[in-house]
Motif scaffolding. Structure first.
Motif, PDB file in Angstrom:
ATOM      1  N   GLU A 222       0.841  -1.194   0.000  1.00 48.69           N
ATOM      2  CA  GLU A 222       0.000   0.000   0.000  1.00 48.69           C
ATOM      3  C   GLU A 222       0.877   1.246   0.000  1.00 48.69           C
ATOM      4  N   CYS A 223       0.527   2.233  -0.802  1.00 52.59           N
ATOM      5  CA  CYS A 223       1.226   3.517  -0.800  1.00 52.59           C
ATOM      6  C   CYS A 223       0.659   4.319   0.368  1.00 52.59           C
TER       7      CYS A 223
ATOM      8  N   ARG B  76       0.434   7.777  -3.840  1.00 54.07           N
ATOM      9  CA  ARG B  76      -0.506   7.020  -4.666  1.00 54.07           C
ATOM     10  C   ARG B  76       0.259   6.144  -5.648  1.00 54.07           C
ATOM     11  N   CYS B  77      -0.400   5.072  -6.045  1.00 52.37           N
ATOM     12  CA  CYS B  77       0.183   4.104  -6.971  1.00 52.37           C
ATOM     13  C   CYS B  77       0.072   4.678  -8.381  1.00 52.37           C
TER      14      CYS B  77
ATOM     15  N   CYS C 209       5.112   3.726  -6.260  1.00 53.50           N
ATOM     16  CA  CYS C 209       4.347   4.761  -5.558  1.00 53.50           C
ATOM     17  C   CYS C 209       4.943   6.132  -5.856  1.00 53.50           C
TER      18      CYS C 209
END
Length: 146
Positions: free
Chosen positions: A112-113, A117-118, A124
């Protein structure tokens, strides 16, 4: 003959509507959309020449059969049967590393970033002051220029 034409047109319309339904959800010009050809079977009614034994009579010298002789010949009539036809269609899907969300292919990050954001598969883009592969490292916020 009319039945064949109607079946042929209904097959074309059904195939076209199915193709539009399956390929318009993703934009094929999107660089994150990949496509491939897939085959599928369609049941169709097809006509063919069905042979049958046709009996006919000719005049002959057979006095016992009133000068009438029985003859056979193979004739053909149009018959119909169900058959399978293999059709092909182009299928759009998200490229590896992306998942489908509505009409878009969204990049997938396995981590998870946290503060970012991905932006591409497993990449990321971090918010200012954050760093690391998953944007969880705050050490970048503590650095100051004097």
């Amino acid at each position: 003959m009319v039945v064949c034409i109607l079946l042929w047109w209904s097959l074309k319309v059904l195939t076209l509507s199915f193709l539009l339904k399956t390929t318009l959800s993703l934009n094929p010009d999107d660089p994150n959309v990949c496509s491939h050809w897939e085959s599928y079977a369609v049941t169709v009614q097809e006509s063919y020449a069905h042979p049958f034994d046709q009996i006919y009579y000719t005049r002959c010298t057979d006095i016992l059969n009133w000068f009438k002789c029985t003859r056979h010949r193979i004739s053909y009539k149009t018959a119909y049967r169900r058959g399978l036809r293999t059709m092909y269609r182009r299928r759009s899907q998200c490229c590896p590393g992306y998942y489908e969300s509505g009409d878009y292919c969204i990049p997938l990050c396995t981590e998870e970033c946290v503060h970012g954001r991905c932006v591409s598969p497993d990449t990321c883009h971090c918010e200012p002051g954050w760093g690391g592969a998953d944007c969880s490292s705050g050490e970048y916020r503590l650095r100051r220029k004097y």
